[in-house]
Design an enzyme around this catalytic site. Structure first.
Site, PDB file in Angstrom:
ATOM      1  N   TRP A 195       0.936  -1.165   0.094  1.00 16.64           N
ATOM      2  CA  TRP A 195       0.059   0.111  -0.038  1.00 16.64           C
ATOM      3  C   TRP A 195       0.905   1.204   0.013  1.00 16.64           C
ATOM      4  CZ3 TRP A 195      -4.228  -1.441   3.994  1.00 16.64           C
ATOM      5  CH2 TRP A 195      -5.044  -2.610   3.487  1.00 16.64           C
ATOM      6  N   HIS A 221      12.803  -3.015  -1.207  1.00 22.96           N
ATOM      7  CA  HIS A 221      12.053  -2.491  -2.302  1.00 22.96           C
ATOM      8  C   HIS A 221      12.955  -1.710  -2.766  1.00 22.96           C
ATOM      9  CE1 HIS A 221       8.890  -0.495  -4.594  1.00 22.96           C
ATOM     10  NE2 HIS A 221       8.190  -1.822  -4.145  1.00 22.96           N
ATOM     11  N   GLU A 261      10.801  -7.309  -8.913  1.00 21.01           N
ATOM     12  CA  GLU A 261      10.194  -6.246  -9.601  1.00 21.01           C
ATOM     13  C   GLU A 261      11.197  -5.376 -10.236  1.00 21.01           C
ATOM     14  OE1 GLU A 261       6.536  -5.166  -6.595  1.00 21.01           O
ATOM     15  OE2 GLU A 261       8.365  -4.029  -5.870  1.00 21.01           O
ATOM     16  N   GLY A 283       4.549   0.897 -11.250  1.00 22.66           N
ATOM     17  CA  GLY A 283       3.798   2.183 -11.386  1.00 22.66           C
ATOM     18  C   GLY A 283       3.753   2.732 -12.917  1.00 22.66           C
ATOM     19  N   SER A 327       3.481  -3.069 -11.935  1.00 22.39           N
ATOM     20  CA  SER A 327       2.044  -3.074 -12.774  1.00 22.39           C
ATOM     21  C   SER A 327       1.179  -4.120 -13.137  1.00 22.39           C
ATOM     22  CB  SER A 327       2.553  -2.551 -14.378  1.00 22.39           C
ATOM     23  OG  SER A 327       3.146  -1.212 -14.158  1.00 22.39           O
ATOM     24  N   GLY A 360       1.252  -3.138  -6.199  1.00 27.49           N
ATOM     25  CA  GLY A 360       1.112  -1.659  -5.708  1.00 27.49           C
ATOM     26  C   GLY A 360      -0.270  -0.975  -5.908  1.00 27.49           C
ATOM     27  N   GLY A 361      -0.210  -0.270  -6.939  1.00 24.72           N
ATOM     28  CA  GLY A 361      -1.488   0.404  -7.381  1.00 24.72           C
ATOM     29  C   GLY A 361      -2.721  -0.187  -7.278  1.00 24.72           C
TER      30      GLY A 361
HETATM   31  P1  13P Z   1       2.637  -1.113  -9.116  1.00 21.43           P
HETATM   32  O1  13P Z   1       1.845  -2.406  -9.042  1.00 21.43           O
HETATM   33  O2  13P Z   1       1.905   0.221  -8.725  1.00 21.43           O
HETATM   34  O3  13P Z   1       3.325  -1.090 -10.271  1.00 21.43           O
HETATM   35  O4  13P Z   1       3.848  -1.276  -7.867  1.00 21.43           O
HETATM   36  C1  13P Z   1       4.606  -2.354  -7.745  1.00 21.43           C
HETATM   37  C2  13P Z   1       5.205  -2.340  -6.304  1.00 21.43           C
HETATM   38  O5  13P Z   1       6.062  -1.690  -6.355  1.00 21.43           O
HETATM   39  C3  13P Z   1       4.945  -3.351  -5.316  1.00 21.43           C
HETATM   40  O6  13P Z   1       6.070  -3.326  -4.334  1.00 21.43           O
END
Ligand code: 13P
Length: 245
Positions: free
Chosen positions: A9, A91, A161, A167, A206, A227-228
């Site tokens: 989050w 991260h 990642e 993002g 993403s 993430g989002g």
């Molecule tokens: P998004 O899913 O927003 O691309 O973010 C990925 C993320 O950084 C999860 O830790």
């Protein structure tokens, strides 16, 4: 192995919104483990909101030291004490914005294991590194440098990642994801033996309801770090439902 869908989050939401979000995913999805990772001040209320559910709670970082004069920091034991069971470590936003090196991530991961937390260790290359053909080498070096002894037997989780996919709405091709996950599996089994065949390897960057099924169909992709899309309960649950039965 049971797949895991984890929501990061990040620095979003009021306390009320985080608790609402937790309530929105509380029912879970059969056959899939869920994890949500709110900001520090929301950990305990979210853990309370999820009591009795199968949705686990994790932090987004912890300090390497057990205690001491570290103004503004949070120890792994403090995280555990909130009711959280997991912690995201390394991260790319921490590596970039806080200068966290592999050695720093290693020390935090050791602290997490000592406190009884399950680490979700993040690795991933930048766009420049991928364009230079160095993605696999970068990820292998990060794994080598930031995973401590005891990680695999304690159920530690790895999240791949790619920095440029976070993002941005862009993702590597499925073949590229499969190649990196295969490399990670191989490296972990080489180092830790057959037990590492059950280490969960998540993909993050993403992930959306529309691309989740294709990613989860890949060998050695055991879930996602989202993430989002994890900020919208319907999307997070839709991603979890995209896991093949
Ligand atoms: P998004 O899913 O927003 O691309 O973010 C990925 C993320 O950084 C999860 O830790």
């Amino acid at each position: 192995m049971r797949p895991l869908i984890a929501g990061n989050w990040k620095m979003h939401g009021s306390l009320r919104e985080s608790v609402r979000l937790a309530e929105g995913v509380r029912e879970g999805v059969p056959g899939v483990d869920l994890l949500v990772c709110p900001t520090f001040p929301h950990l305990h209320p979210v853990a309370v909101a999820l009591l009795g559910s199968r949705v686990a709670v994790g932090a987004q970082d912890c300090h390497a030291a057990a205690k001491g004069a570290h103004t503004g920091d949070v120890s792994a034991a403090m995280v555990r004490d909130t009711g959280a069971t997991h912690v995201i470590l390394g991260h790319s936003e921490r590596r970039q914005n806080h200068g966290e090196t592999d050695a720093a991530v290693l020390a935090k991961t050791e602290a997490a294991l000592a406190a009884g937390l399950v680490p979700v260790l993040c690795v991933g290359e930048t766009e420049a590194e991928r364009l230079a053909g160095r993605a696999e080498a970068v990820v292998s070096a990060q794994l080598e440098g930031s995973i401590p002894y005891g990680f695999v037997t304690s159920g530690g989780i790895v999240a791949y990642e790619p920095v440029w996919a976070i993002g941005t709405g862009r993702t590597p091709t499925e073949a590229e994801v499969a190649a990196i996950h295969g490399t990670m599996r191989h490296a972990l089994v080489e180092r830790f033996g057959p037990a590492a065949r059950t280490t969960r390897l998540l993909y993050g960057g993403s992930v959306k309801p529309g691309n989740a099924a294709g990613l989860f169909a890949l060998e050695d992709v055991d879930g996602a770090l989202v993430g989002g899309a994890s900020l919208v309960p319907e999307d997070f649950l839709a991603i979890a439902r995209a896991v093949p039965e």
